[in-house]
Motif scaffolding. Structure first.
Motif, short mmCIF file in Angstrom:
data_model
loop_
_atom_site.label_atom_id
_atom_site.label_comp_id
_atom_site.label_asym_id
_atom_site.label_seq_id
_atom_site.Cartn_x
_atom_site.Cartn_y
_atom_site.Cartn_z
N ALA A 153 11.48 -32.14 86.57
CA ALA A 153 10.91 -31.11 86.94
C ALA A 153 11.61 -29.89 86.20
O ALA A 153 10.97 -28.88 86.58
N SER A 172 9.36 -28.74 84.42
CA SER A 172 8.04 -28.76 83.70
C SER A 172 8.02 -27.13 85.48
O SER A 172 7.05 -26.78 84.79
N SER A 173 8.88 -27.08 85.58
CA SER A 173 8.75 -25.65 86.37
C SER A 173 8.91 -24.76 86.05
O SER A 173 9.52 -23.36 86.57
N SER A 192 6.26 -20.41 84.73
CA SER A 192 5.47 -20.26 85.98
C SER A 192 3.54 -19.84 85.66
O SER A 192 3.91 -20.26 84.12
N SER A 226 9.85 -15.71 84.68
CA SER A 226 9.49 -16.77 85.66
C SER A 226 10.85 -16.90 86.76
O SER A 226 10.79 -16.72 87.06
#
Length: 552
Positions: free
Chosen positions: A107, A109-110, A113, A389
């Motif tokens: 996760a 990778s999130s 943005s 982000s």
């Protein structure tokens, strides 16, 4: 089976043609010997082929990573060469990605943005192109940011012969792009071969810096330099490079997996990237990541399995055997020209315009990250992208959107009163909660609902009930639950009942698990229309439990 092997073999040959000049160029961009880029394109590809999941991820040295490596290796301790530092960096990147895979942290990778990622990549593109200008001009200037590069350029000087070589190379590469995609792909390698021949057999390259002799193909298999202080010094940079490696590689492989109708495994991608970088650290290479241009080429060339990467590595080894001698005569301005044209070909200002028009805050984040790359450092820019982000996410969710809704005449559909001509009943305030109720926005719920109640009171009179349409609410955490309890108490103090409609099954299960509806005396309706029409005959929770299914 034969057709699959044939497709993978052809795709491997095509990509190797592109990877040879890119490997040389990106190693030079990172301040490393050219063979470091070539070695990073051999065994690491085999490691990814074993542990990864994408059949078309064009793994190898990458432009953005090369810029990050340059800054990471600045200020190495005395006696530590950039080659040794790059091996430690690759090993650390691999170890960190391996730890992330072990802990199932795909996760991560999130964290970046799309605006932050695009701002970073655009800034890196511009910085890479600016950083190659001294090589094109035969100048001794250097720097990893625009201020340091400009300051160095004041004393660097330049050589007309080098500028001529670089200028002609750029013009030829730009002209090749007008001749179609196939010509544009083959042009860099053809240009390098022609430049090597001219340099070796004519005096035209006199005084122009050249790549120099490469060592014979002999993979330097050895553990990276073990120096605890060096490993600690490079660890923060390795963490940022690892994050960028995973985010960019996953974005590339996921987009192509969707085109091909294939399923991608993010956890396997983590393992594959971890293995590739660890192998790069013990085989004389440098940190590696997926490249969009090479991945697209693999896809369009017909690659069907990860055997295509094995064939890429095989052709790269063959190129090392055949081209080690001629590469010594390659003029560096020509190599720099291939970098400039390649990276600027992917730059566009359209992303900034789109982001600004769609959401100005995200457009500002994109510009800020780009500016940080150019004026500060890639590490600071990446950190700014992550923080920005997360901050935008918190800002967006900090105030729950609560819309007052009414019935579209002649239907059972309820829409925002500010967007549609709808019918509202004086005794009930219909509200739609458009967010999950979590700790980031729970504090604003009571004020938002009471504001809508005041609007209703001014326009239609004193209400008896507030009916919350809960369909968009996917989750309620403990903070959200407490906010609902405070809302119910605030409404009760004004003599108004709180009621729910269209609560989703998983949310309803949690509310029932603690008996919240019964304890708070909150009515529940299967549909919002049913709740509006019920009037004073509202169902109590016990009756609603009996009538409503377990999953709404």
């Amino acid at each position: 089976m034969t057709s699959t092997w044939r497709s993978d073999l052809m795709a491997g040959a095509v990509v190797a043609v592109l990877l040879v000049p890119q490997s040389l160029a990106y190693a030079m961009l990172a301040g490393l010997p050219p063979q470091a880029g070539l070695y990073a394109s051999l065994l690491p590809l085999l490691a990814y082929a074993v542990f990864g999941s994408s059949p078309v991820l064009g793994l190898g040295p990458a432009a953005v990573l090369a810029l990050m490596i340059t800054q990471a290796l600045a200020g190495l301790p005395p006696g530590v060469t950039p080659e040794a530092g790059a091996l430690v960096l690759a090993a650390e990147v691999g170890a960190l990605l391996g730890l992330a895979a072990l802990l199932r942290l795909d996760a991560l990778s999130s964290l970046l943005s799309v605006p932050a990622l695009r701002g970073f990549e655009s800034g890196a593109t511009l910085m890479i192109a600016a950083g190659q200008l001294p090589v094109l001009l035969g100048s001794t200037a250097s720097g990893s940011t625009l201020p340091t590069l400009a300051q160095s350029a004041l004393h660097g000087g330049w050589q007309p012969v080098s500028a001529a070589w670089g200028g002609v190379a750029i013009m030829l590469l730009m002209a090749s792009r007008r001749g179609g995609r196939q010509l544009a792909r083959l042009a860099p390698l053809a240009l390098l071969v022609a430049a090597m021949a001219v340099s070796a057999f004519t005096p035209l390259a006199g005084g122009v810096a050249q790549v120099g002799a490469l060592p014979a193909l002999s993979l330097p298999l050895a553990w990276p330099l073990w120096d605890a202080a060096l490993w600690r010094q490079l660890l923060p940079s390795a963490a940022l490079i690892g994050l960028m490696t995973f985010v960019t590689s996953l974005a590339v492989s996921e987009s192509l997996a969707q085109r091909r109708g294939e399923k991608l495994l993010p956890a396997a991608e983590l393992r594959g990237l971890a293995a590739a970088n660890m192998v790069a650290g013990v085989s004389g290479g440098m940190p590696v990541a997926g490249s969009f241009s090479r991945s697209i080429l693999l896809h369009e060339a017909g690659a069907r399995s990860r055997w295509a990467l094995v064939f890429v590595a095989a052709f790269m080894a063959l190129a090392l055997l055949l081209l080690a001698g001629p590469l010594a005569h390659l003029p560096k301005p020509v190599l720099a020209a291939t970098i400039v044209v390649a990276v600027l070909g992917g730059f566009t200002a359209r992303h900034y315009v789109e982001a600004w028009r769609y959401a100005r805050a995200e457009g500002l984040l994109m510009v800020a990250v780009t500016a940080a790359v150019l004026l500060w450092s890639v590490g600071a820019a990446l950190a700014m992208g992550v923080v920005g982000s997360v901050a935008l996410l918190i800002r967006r969710t900090a105030q729950p959107h609560v819309a007052r809704v009414g019935r579209v005449p002649g239907t059972q559909h309820y829409r925002n009163v500010e967007r549609y001509a709808v019918e509202c009943q004086p005794d009930v305030v219909g509200l739609r909660i458009d967010e999950s109720l979590v700790f980031t926005n729970a504090r604003g719920l009571v004020d938002a609902v009471l504001e809508r109640v005041r609007e209703h009171r001014v326009l239609l009179g004193e209400p008896q009930r507030v009916l919350l349409l809960m369909g968009p609410v996917n989750h309620i955490d403990m903070s959200g639950l407490v906010a609902l309890q405070e809302l119910r108490a605030a409404l009760a103090a004004e003599g108004i009942r709180l009621e729910f409609s269209e609560v989703k099954g998983p949310v309803l299960d949690r509310l029932r698990a603690v008996g919240w509806l019964e304890r708070q005396d909150v009515s529940l309706y299967l549909s919002h229309h049913e709740g509006v029409q019920a009037g004073a005959h509202a169902l109590r929770p016990s009756q609603a439990d009996h009538d409503a299914p377990g999953q709404l």
